[in-house]
Design a protein around this motif. Structure first.
Motif, PDB file in Angstrom:
ATOM      1  N   SER A 196      12.875  16.839   0.255  1.00 54.89           N
ATOM      2  CA  SER A 196      11.661  17.643   0.376  1.00 54.89           C
ATOM      3  C   SER A 196      11.727  18.542   1.600  1.00 54.89           C
ATOM      4  N   HIS A 243       9.427  21.519   0.006  1.00 60.43           N
ATOM      5  CA  HIS A 243       8.532  21.344  -1.132  1.00 60.43           C
ATOM      6  C   HIS A 243       8.411  19.852  -1.423  1.00 60.43           C
ATOM      7  N   GLY A 258       7.955  18.400  -4.259  1.00 53.21           N
ATOM      8  CA  GLY A 258       8.292  18.052  -5.638  1.00 53.21           C
ATOM      9  C   GLY A 258       9.199  16.848  -5.758  1.00 53.21           C
ATOM     10  N   VAL A 266       7.454  13.588  -6.502  1.00 51.96           N
ATOM     11  CA  VAL A 266       7.018  13.357  -7.886  1.00 51.96           C
ATOM     12  C   VAL A 266       8.146  12.709  -8.685  1.00 51.96           C
ATOM     13  N   HIS A 267       9.344  13.261  -8.554  1.00 52.06           N
ATOM     14  CA  HIS A 267      10.488  12.713  -9.281  1.00 52.06           C
ATOM     15  C   HIS A 267      10.846  11.316  -8.766  1.00 52.06           C
TER      16      HIS A 267
END
Length: 209
Positions: free
Chosen positions: A171, A176, A178, A181-182
């Protein structure tokens, strides 16, 4: 009336230590430990160098204090066996529930990982504090994994800690959230597999992983 600008006064008295730690937290987070100088810290905290060194004998001492104050707020909350957790699975997944970015500033990742990179000597007190934090982080995940019913809580704790650190670093690299989330999706699969009943062998007895 004189147009002379009065000099900037340093704030004295009680609260100097708190102001120094607050300034250190903001500056170390924004630009890193090595890029932050003591002069910059005194200016941001509105104290003299003498006051700063009265509270912290060296920059290393200040970095150590800065990290120490972060520990309780960043470590996952541990629920002990006698205080049965209502949903330990949810508690494990919560470490990946990162807030979406709300500012244009760069993501700085985990302050303990950052400190370990910036102070690479494994015998240095700052590096040792970072390592101790990561050890405690994993221990708490292991304790919660045990409450969740994991067959091998130590293994699950290590897996989730590794997944978390990797997601945090990624990250920061991409600026970011994201990856969180993964990582949460992967963590959910790891947890479900770890707490699922062990498959039975052809003889009818459960096998161990």
């Amino acid at each position: 009336m004189s147009d002379e600008v009065p000099p900037v006064r340093r704030r004295r008295g009680r609260g100097a230590r708190e102001r120094i730690l607050k300034a250190a937290t903001e500056l170390f987070t924004a630009q890193g430990v090595n890029a932050t100088g003591m002069e910059q810290l005194t200016t941001a905290a509105h104290v003299s160098k003498r006051t700063l060194y009265t509270h912290f004998a060296s920059k290393d001492d200040l970095v150590h204090a800065y990290l120490s104050q972060l520990q309780d707020g960043l470590l996952p909350t541990e629920t002990f066996a006698e205080e049965a957790c209502a949903d330990p699975r949810r508690q494990l997944l919560a470490i990946f529930d990162w807030d979406p970015r709300t500012s244009d500033g760069p993501l700085r990742g985990c302050p303990f990982l950052n400190a370990a990179v910036e102070v690479p000597d494994p015998d240095h007190p700052v590096h040792q504090l970072a390592a101790a934090y990561k050890t405690e982080f994993t221990r708490r995940l292991t304790a919660i994994a045990q409450q969740a019913g994991a067959r091998n809580p130590e293994e699950l704790g290590e897996q989730l800690a590794l997944l978390y650190d990797g997601a945090v670093a990624r990250s920061m690299a991409f600026n970011h959230t994201g990856a969180g989330v993964h990582a949460r999706t992967i963590a959910a699969k790891l947890i479900d597999e770890a707490v699922a009943p062990a498959p039975e062998s052809p003889t009818g007895t459960a096998t161990t992983a």
